[in-house]
Motif scaffolding. Structure first.
Motif, PDB file in Angstrom:
ATOM      1  N   ALA A  76      -5.245  -1.156   5.651  1.00  0.00           N
ATOM      2  CA  ALA A  76      -4.857  -0.826   4.280  1.00  0.00           C
ATOM      3  C   ALA A  76      -3.473  -0.183   4.232  1.00  0.00           C
ATOM      4  CB  ALA A  76      -5.899   0.105   3.655  1.00  0.00           C
ATOM      5  N   GLU A  77      -3.162   0.657   5.205  1.00  0.00           N
ATOM      6  CA  GLU A  77      -1.846   1.295   5.228  1.00  0.00           C
ATOM      7  C   GLU A  77      -0.742   0.275   5.435  1.00  0.00           C
ATOM      8  OE1 GLU A  77       0.789   4.443   4.872  1.00  0.00           O
ATOM      9  OE2 GLU A  77      -1.368   4.325   4.447  1.00  0.00           O
ATOM     10  N   VAL A  78      -0.982  -0.696   6.334  1.00  0.00           N
ATOM     11  CA  VAL A  78       0.015  -1.745   6.559  1.00  0.00           C
ATOM     12  C   VAL A  78       0.231  -2.572   5.288  1.00  0.00           C
ATOM     13  CG1 VAL A  78       0.506  -3.839   7.870  1.00  0.00           C
ATOM     14  CG2 VAL A  78      -0.436  -1.844   9.034  1.00  0.00           C
ATOM     15  N   LEU A  79      -0.858  -2.934   4.623  1.00  0.00           N
ATOM     16  CA  LEU A  79      -0.730  -3.717   3.392  1.00  0.00           C
ATOM     17  C   LEU A  79      -0.037  -2.918   2.290  1.00  0.00           C
ATOM     18  CD1 LEU A  79      -4.228  -5.484   3.286  1.00  0.00           C
ATOM     19  CD2 LEU A  79      -2.033  -6.478   3.923  1.00  0.00           C
ATOM     20  N   GLY A  83       3.629  -3.697   0.223  1.00  0.00           N
ATOM     21  CA  GLY A  83       3.599  -3.986  -1.201  1.00  0.00           C
ATOM     22  C   GLY A  83       2.433  -4.837  -1.643  1.00  0.00           C
ATOM     23  N   GLN A  84       1.462  -5.105  -0.768  1.00  0.00           N
ATOM     24  CA  GLN A  84       0.279  -5.887  -1.126  1.00  0.00           C
ATOM     25  C   GLN A  84      -0.814  -4.918  -1.567  1.00  0.00           C
ATOM     26  OE1 GLN A  84      -0.731  -8.550   2.084  1.00  0.00           O
ATOM     27  NE2 GLN A  84       1.410  -9.158   2.408  1.00  0.00           N
ATOM     28  N   TYR A  85      -0.690  -4.468  -2.802  1.00  0.00           N
ATOM     29  CA  TYR A  85      -1.556  -3.391  -3.274  1.00  0.00           C
ATOM     30  C   TYR A  85      -2.999  -3.849  -3.500  1.00  0.00           C
ATOM     31  CZ  TYR A  85       2.968  -1.197  -4.079  1.00  0.00           C
ATOM     32  OH  TYR A  85       4.226  -0.683  -3.911  1.00  0.00           O
ATOM     33  N   ASP A 115       2.674   4.135  -6.173  1.00  0.00           N
ATOM     34  CA  ASP A 115       3.604   3.074  -5.776  1.00  0.00           C
ATOM     35  C   ASP A 115       3.780   2.057  -6.886  1.00  0.00           C
ATOM     36  OD1 ASP A 115       3.939   4.299  -3.361  1.00  0.00           O
ATOM     37  OD2 ASP A 115       2.557   3.000  -2.252  1.00  0.00           O
ATOM     38  N   ARG A 116       2.691   1.713  -7.565  1.00  0.00           N
ATOM     39  CA  ARG A 116       2.809   0.771  -8.675  1.00  0.00           C
ATOM     40  C   ARG A 116       3.652   1.349  -9.803  1.00  0.00           C
ATOM     41  NH1 ARG A 116      -3.536  -1.224  -8.798  1.00  0.00           N
ATOM     42  NH2 ARG A 116      -3.317  -2.920  -7.261  1.00  0.00           N
ATOM     43  N   ARG A 117       3.457   2.609 -10.076  1.00  0.00           N
ATOM     44  CA  ARG A 117       4.253   3.246 -11.126  1.00  0.00           C
ATOM     45  C   ARG A 117       5.720   3.323 -10.715  1.00  0.00           C
ATOM     46  NH1 ARG A 117       4.906   8.585 -11.443  1.00  0.00           N
ATOM     47  NH2 ARG A 117       3.072   8.888 -10.096  1.00  0.00           N
ATOM     48  N   PRO A 149      10.973  10.590  -1.815  1.00  0.00           N
ATOM     49  CA  PRO A 149      12.389  10.438  -1.453  1.00  0.00           C
ATOM     50  C   PRO A 149      12.667   9.258  -0.532  1.00  0.00           C
ATOM     51  CG  PRO A 149      11.639  12.719  -1.194  1.00  0.00           C
ATOM     52  CD  PRO A 149      10.430  11.892  -1.407  1.00  0.00           C
ATOM     53  N   GLN A 150      11.640   8.718   0.127  1.00  0.00           N
ATOM     54  CA  GLN A 150      11.841   7.615   1.058  1.00  0.00           C
ATOM     55  C   GLN A 150      11.609   6.249   0.421  1.00  0.00           C
ATOM     56  OE1 GLN A 150      13.105   8.349   3.965  1.00  0.00           O
ATOM     57  NE2 GLN A 150      12.936  10.535   3.509  1.00  0.00           N
ATOM     58  N   GLN A 151      11.480   6.187  -0.903  1.00  0.00           N
ATOM     59  CA  GLN A 151      11.275   4.901  -1.559  1.00  0.00           C
ATOM     60  C   GLN A 151      12.530   4.045  -1.377  1.00  0.00           C
ATOM     61  OE1 GLN A 151      11.627   2.547  -3.893  1.00  0.00           O
ATOM     62  NE2 GLN A 151       9.512   1.904  -4.179  1.00  0.00           N
ATOM     63  N   ARG A 152      12.370   2.948  -0.631  1.00  0.00           N
ATOM     64  CA  ARG A 152      13.531   2.187  -0.184  1.00  0.00           C
ATOM     65  C   ARG A 152      14.305   1.577  -1.354  1.00  0.00           C
ATOM     66  NH1 ARG A 152      12.248  -2.063   4.373  1.00  0.00           N
ATOM     67  NH2 ARG A 152      11.631  -0.071   5.318  1.00  0.00           N
ATOM     68  N   ASP A 153      13.620   0.914  -2.269  1.00  0.00           N
ATOM     69  CA  ASP A 153      14.317   0.264  -3.380  1.00  0.00           C
ATOM     70  C   ASP A 153      15.006   1.282  -4.285  1.00  0.00           C
ATOM     71  OD1 ASP A 153      13.433  -2.169  -2.456  1.00  0.00           O
ATOM     72  OD2 ASP A 153      11.622  -2.159  -3.686  1.00  0.00           O
TER      73      ASP A 153
END
Length: 642
Positions: A76-79, A83-85, A115-117, A149-153
């Motif tokens: 689940a962590e890898v998914l 971004g495969q929520y 993450d979705r938000r 703070p680590q959100q890549r996009d």
């Protein structure tokens, strides 16, 4: 029912329950090994409900549950990170179905919601950036970076916004003269102040002088069809002066001396985070070419910090951009083939090699007989000894062919060594005895035996790769044991070293490392074994022929090639020795680019006067094409040559 019968019934019940429990556990383990974790847990859970006191079933249930929960959480962590929520949420729900109080599953579901938000907010901010609304986009991204703070996009988008909103430190002020036509000037023996007054009235640019500038110094200047910026630069150069652009229409003029340059030239500090180049080599290049003395490096993060003038910083930027390139890499596909063929033939009859006759008395010592024993002549005194076995008939033929193939693939950077070892590490024990005290110590060293390959590629332009190849194939020939019991080995080795150059995808074959052995051995009875035909009955022969060859195939596959840089990246103006980075005359540094050619404004030769300066400036401002205006020698208007 008697007491004994009740005991037997209880024991039988416990036995049946125990057998049933073991059957459920075995079935659950089988389901788990087959990949059916949910079925195994459901089976154990049902059995535990039916028999709450069965500790074996409960223990197996908790063990399998922990294993499955750990696997589901990792997946689940890898998914989630990919971004495969939907898939991640399904796994977290599955964990909660078996372990409702699992904190990691609850945290994972909360993170998925966040993450979705965040992704929705980043998409909104990206639309605002495309629309040019950078302030609004920054406000949308602020809560995302605060929570994660680590959100890549979000970080990537924030860097884009910073590039648009943050004003650069190195800003070149552009002069904007009021006249954009080329002019022609010819002034003889006029003062420096008069020259700049002419330029001021003609271009609308204000000149402010340092108190040490000798404005009464006389000079001469002659230009034809030159731009305003070239005229200013020429006036500065001919009088050893330097300028500092304050705004679009003001220039500060000061003497071109080291002391004045230190006082008026602005310095800028800039840090370069190098991605590929070595920071020490880059710093040496900046010190050598840009003449920058204030350089700081941080090898941990590959940071280079420079403090110098804006022109020198711009030169350093171009030099670093030309050097900070990704190193080329190559994938080497290697095939090593060892072809061995052996033919063995053993045929014949092997006789005893020795016959011994001895006398043994009653004492049991060979060669010792008493007189009484010798007088009795007993038959057991004489003993005959033969080698064992007495007779050996050899009838053996063997044909063998062996292909040992190694096919490693290794990726290596340009001019870096790569090593491959396929084989064994044979221990060698060394015994050391002290001279006094009888102390004995042993040490173990290891000897590499097998296939050892060392390659060092060098990538050239035009997709060519030079490779230094070192190949060694070794094997244990025999084992030698010393008198003290120390064991050593005889190693057979074949080596090949070469340097070749191949194109991308080209395969080179290195062969010819051949080992050819032919051994023939014969054991014969002396005399009888030499007979022409019957001698075969009194002899045994062994023929052993072994031939092996090593073949190496190597193919380079370029993963990142070495591209030839364009001409603009390897050749550019660097200024002068005294002023690094200042472009040549006519380069237009600090001044807006000139428009297409317009008819020139001419200043003719003559004697300067205040009236002439005013008249010349008025004529310059009134000049319009197609009839070019003329600045005459400070006393009147002279028609143009046309």
């Amino acid at each position: 029912m008697t007491r004994s019968m009740r005991c037997l019934a209880a024991l039988a019940f416990l036995f049946v329950v125990g057998c049933a429990g073991h059957t459920v556990v075995d079935e659950a383990r089988k389901q788990f090994n087959d990949g059916n974790g949910d079925e195994a847990l459901a089976l154990l859970q049902q059995a535990a409900k039916q028999n709450p006191n069965d500790l074996a079933v409960r223990g197996e249930y908790f063990r399998l549950r922990e294993l499955m929960v750990a696997q589901w959480l990792a997946q689940a962590e890898v998914l989630r990170q990919a971004g495969q929520y939907e898939g991640a949420e399904a796994l977290y729900r599955r964990v909660q179905a078996h372990d409702a109080a699992n904190s990691r599953a609850a945290a994972g579901l909360t993170q998925i919601e966040a993450d979705r938000r965040h992704r929705a907010l980043v998409a909104t901010a990206e639309q605002l950036v495309k629309a040019g609304k950078y302030r609004e986009a920054q406000d949308v991204l602020r809560p995302v970076l605060t929570e994660n703070p680590q959100q890549r996009d979000a970080r990537r988008l924030q860097r884009t916004i910073d590039d648009k909103l943050v004003k650069p430190v190195i800003v070149t002020v552009q002069l904007r003269p009021s006249i954009l036509k080329p002019i022609s000037i010819e002034l003889r023996e006029v003062t420096v102040r008069n020259v700049f007054e002419v330029l001021q009235r003609a271009s609308g640019i204000n000149f402010v002088f340092d108190r040490d500038v000798r404005t009464d110094q006389r000079t001469s200047i002659a230009l034809r069809d030159a731009t305003i910026e070239d005229a200013i630069r020429m006036a500065l150069l001919t009088n050893q002066l330097e300028q500092k652009v304050l705004n679009e229409n003001t220039v500060f003029v000061f003497p071109n001396t080291p002391q004045k340059l230190r006082e008026y030239q602005e310095l800028v500090v800039k840090g370069f985070y190098l991605a590929n180049a070595d920071v020490k080599q880059t710093a040496n290049m900046i010190r050598t070419l840009v003449k920058t003395r204030d350089v700081f490096i941080d090898e941990k993060i590959n940071l280079l910090v420079i403090k110098d003038t804006p022109a020198a910083i711009r030169l350093a930027e171009r030099l670093i951009a030309a050097q900070d390139l990704a190193e080329p890499e190559v994938m080497l596909e290697v095939e090593v083939l060892e072809v061995t063929r052996r033919r063995l033939l053993e045929l014949g009859l092997r006789f005893p090699q020795s016959l011994a006759v001895g006398l043994v008395g009653a004492a049991g010592t060979a060669g010792t007989v008493t007189l009484r024993e010798w007088h009795d002549h007993k038959s057991d005194l004489v003993r005959l000894t033969f080698t064992d076995p007495l007779f050996l008939f050899s009838l053996h033929q063997q044909d063998g062919r062996t292909n040992v193939l190694a096919n490693p693939r290794i990726r290596v950077k340009n001019k870096e060594k790569a090593r491959i070892h396929i084989g064994d590490r044979v221990p060698v024990i060394t015994t050391t005895a002290a001279a006094t005290g009888g102390f004995v110590s042993e040490s173990v060293t290891y000897l590499d035996v097998g296939l050892k390959l060392e390659v060092e590629p060098q990538i050239f332009l035009e997709d060519e790769v030079g490779i230094k190849v070192g190949l060694e194939v070794s094997n244990i020939g025999s084992t030698i044991t010393s008198t003290s019991g120390t064991r050593t080995y005889q190693i057979g080795t074949r080596n090949a070293t070469t340097n070749l150059r191949l194109r991308d995808g080209e395969t080179q074959v290195l062969a010819g490392l051949i080992s050819d052995e032919d051994r023939r051995t014969a054991d014969r009875v002396p005399g009888l074994g030499d007979l022409p035909v019957a001698g075969r009955l009194f002899s045994s022969t062994s023929d052993d022929a072994t031939r092996s060859e090593i073949v190496l195939l190597i193919t380079p596959r370029l993963q990142r090639t070495l591209a030839r840089p364009d001409a603009g990246s390897v050749e550019f103006a660097a200024g002068t020795e005294a002023q690094t980075g200042i472009p040549r005359l006519g380069g237009g540094a600090g001044i807006s680019a000139s428009p297409p050619f317009e008819p020139p404004v001419t200043v003719a030769p003559g004697t300067p006067s205040e009236e002439g300066v005013a008249a010349g400036a008025a004529a310059a401002r009134a000049a319009q094409p197609p009839a070019p205006a003329v600045l005459v020698p400070f006393g009147g208007v002279k028609p143009s040559p046309e």
